[in-house]
Design an enzyme around this catalytic site. Sequence first.
Site, mmCIF file in Angstrom:
data_model
loop_
_atom_site.group_PDB
_atom_site.id
_atom_site.type_symbol
_atom_site.label_atom_id
_atom_site.label_comp_id
_atom_site.label_asym_id
_atom_site.label_seq_id
_atom_site.Cartn_x
_atom_site.Cartn_y
_atom_site.Cartn_z
ATOM 1 N N LYS A 56 91.822 88.346 77.526
ATOM 2 C CA LYS A 56 93.003 88.685 76.724
ATOM 3 C C LYS A 56 94.173 87.717 76.898
ATOM 4 O O LYS A 56 95.032 87.619 76.023
ATOM 5 C CB LYS A 56 93.466 90.106 77.080
ATOM 6 N N SER B 139 97.606 100.208 76.768
ATOM 7 C CA SER B 139 97.618 100.479 78.211
ATOM 8 C C SER B 139 96.529 99.667 78.878
ATOM 9 O O SER B 139 96.217 99.865 80.029
ATOM 10 C CB SER B 139 97.405 101.976 78.466
ATOM 11 N N GLY C 80 88.866 90.801 67.841
ATOM 12 C CA GLY C 80 89.649 89.565 67.950
ATOM 13 C C GLY C 80 88.835 88.410 68.521
ATOM 14 O O GLY C 80 88.806 87.319 67.961
#
Lengths: 405, 405
Positions: free
Chosen positions: B81, B111, B230
């Site tokens: 990420k 979260s 993504g």
Amino acid sequence: MSTNTVSRPLTRESVEAAHQLITAHIHRTPILTNTTLSQLASTPQTPEALRATQWEGQAPAKPKMRLFFKCENFQRIGAFKVRGAFHAVLRLIEEQGIEEVRRKGVITHSSGNHAQALALAARTFSIPAHIVMPSISTPSKIFGTRAQSATIHFSGSTAREREAVVAAIQADTGATLVPPYDHPDIMLGQGTVGLEATAEVAELLAASPQLGIAGKTGLDALLLPCGGGGMLSGTAISLYNTPTRVYGAEPSFQGADDAQRGVEAGRRVESVKTLTIADGLRTNLGIYPWEIISKKEYVNGMYAVTEQNIKDAMQLVLERMKCVVEPSGVVGLATVLYNEDFRRMVEKEAAEEGWNVGVVFSGGNTTIEAITKIFADEGTSGEELQRAQGTLGRDGKKTAENVAG
Amino acid sequence: MSTNTVSRPLTRESVEAAHQLITAHIHRTPILTNTTLSQLASTPQTPEALRATQWEGQAPAKPKMRLFFKCENFQRIGAFKVRGAFHAVLRLIEEQGIEEVRRKGVITHSSGNHAQALALAARTFSIPAHIVMPSISTPSKIFGTRAQSATIHFSGSTAREREAVVAAIQADTGATLVPPYDHPDIMLGQGTVGLEATAEVAELLAASPQLGIAGKTGLDALLLPCGGGGMLSGTAISLYNTPTRVYGAEPSFQGADDAQRGVEAGRRVESVKTLTIADGLRTNLGIYPWEIISKKEYVNGMYAVTEQNIKDAMQLVLERMKCVVEPSGVVGLATVLYNEDFRRMVEKEAAEEGWNVGVVFSGGNTTIEAITKIFADEGTSGEELQRAQGTLGRDGKKTAENVAG
């Protein structure tokens, strides 16, 4: 009839020769670093953390360290033991010739990493391997050894019962005993980890000096786990008279700190019965390793850690480094983080500058099941774990001694 | 007010530009290989293993594969990420200037790993970061995000409640929303993993050709986990029109296979409610990723795996490779080992020769506690695990949606 090769002198040159012999058969395992763990090692413990320890009420040490992990958990069969096993087998071949060794075979008594390591080394050269293990060994260990095509012989679980089975097989086959640690060829083989660790850290620092203490080009210290003492003594030999000091780490549970106690008393402890979760370190120090480890100029100090220290270190490695190291493999890191005697020594010796500290992760042979047992219930004792692993009878009676190795 | 940069074209060149931008801020994670797992992938499943699956009674596929693992579990913050987060922040800085971005700040609602990644990227450039998370988030996630100096805002746990908090903070500060996956800048950033994986495997094979299929110099295929899509869409863009085919993997539990279902139906699935143990993959496919993933010339196929497949793959990685990969991170390996549709496709396409198959381990952010929950009791459901992680109320009522990302 133990490995009857002509003894090489216990010197760095002999370890270098061992490295030459085995290098094609072992992985050159990586050095890993981790910013969080280096910071943690360089942060004083809290007074609360020292409560109920022998350091309660004392001012926490403030050492400065950069850590370098030598990852033998990524080694073949998952542990450093292949180093000594390949060296012992290759020395036998050098001395007796491959045909003779193939005719007689090799034998050991172990249910641990050494059994799989010897089986792999023997299989590599088409040498018959006989592994004597207690009939109550866990299926996974039996399976792992069988997978290396070794012949498994079951015995009772006392030392005497195992030795009887070994003697019978030797009488029958002439197989040469390759012990797990108490032999010069094994020590010299395991000591190759010290050569690699120091060379690799030097290479790493040449390329990325920011990973270490400013201005330093190598390791100031190297910490290794100590059970029978093969790897610790071999590494101490490999780094004798170099700038890297060698330290040993062991569990304290139920007297497993026999090396430290022996060094303090000036006399080797000849028997240990402990069920520490560091199951690779349950054995007492061997006779040959003792000769090295008891000398301060080889091993600068021995330190011991609690079961909780071991669990905490294992959890940090798993959650922060995303690596699996078995309980025996993390006692060096546990010492760095939690043993105030070690931390004070570093604070004193390294002063303001700090030290580059190497830590050997000796192996990674654990399972989800064992991890679950260790951590599922904070009350789990080494004894319960042992039972879960099948080396204790259901009634809790100890049915195997010194199965480590 | 979402990330309002001028869109770069969704091409390999844009992914290369993204890589240039972020490369100083991310780790170049290693490629690992493992003989046992490659052999396992190249061994047909047993008829017993196919019982009670959709392939029961059919002949098991016989694909030949060599596996290469791209280890984003060793990435900063423990997951891929950071690639997208750094890229989004650096694009903002390029477009608006650092002063403007510092004045306004950035914001996200998550979260999971994206929250920590954005917080790290923002902190790196002294940009205020606002993270909106459900008040019932686990302490470890809150702690991890706080450690990156982000400001945490708690909200209720429905999407509507979260969006209201985000809108209020944006009205107050002008902070720019950086979504976890549904944005071109995020996709282009995550896609850099595809550039690295293919280049690194080519380097590895140039040095050690025996690790791959004889005569081949690179990857034939690359498998990636798919949640919001993504990373999968970005990687498909990065490898468009190259010899490496891209495949996606996702859980099947409670409809989590929304990408596969959407592709089959020719229409994006707009809502998913699943409690798969692969908690990073609970969300449905985003709008921008869908545009890529739905096109066969970008993503050659989508495959789904069961909860048990995920657990089995995670256990193999932990016990054999000594690496920790979170459940979401192993769905690619689970596909390679257990999905007969994928295995048949490889058998058919690769024929006798076989394929070099890359598998992205997307992250390693799990804990001993979570592992214990997953494996302690074979009956543990995703729902129980979710409750243990604090995102379900004690009464089992779902109190958070799509908390992944």
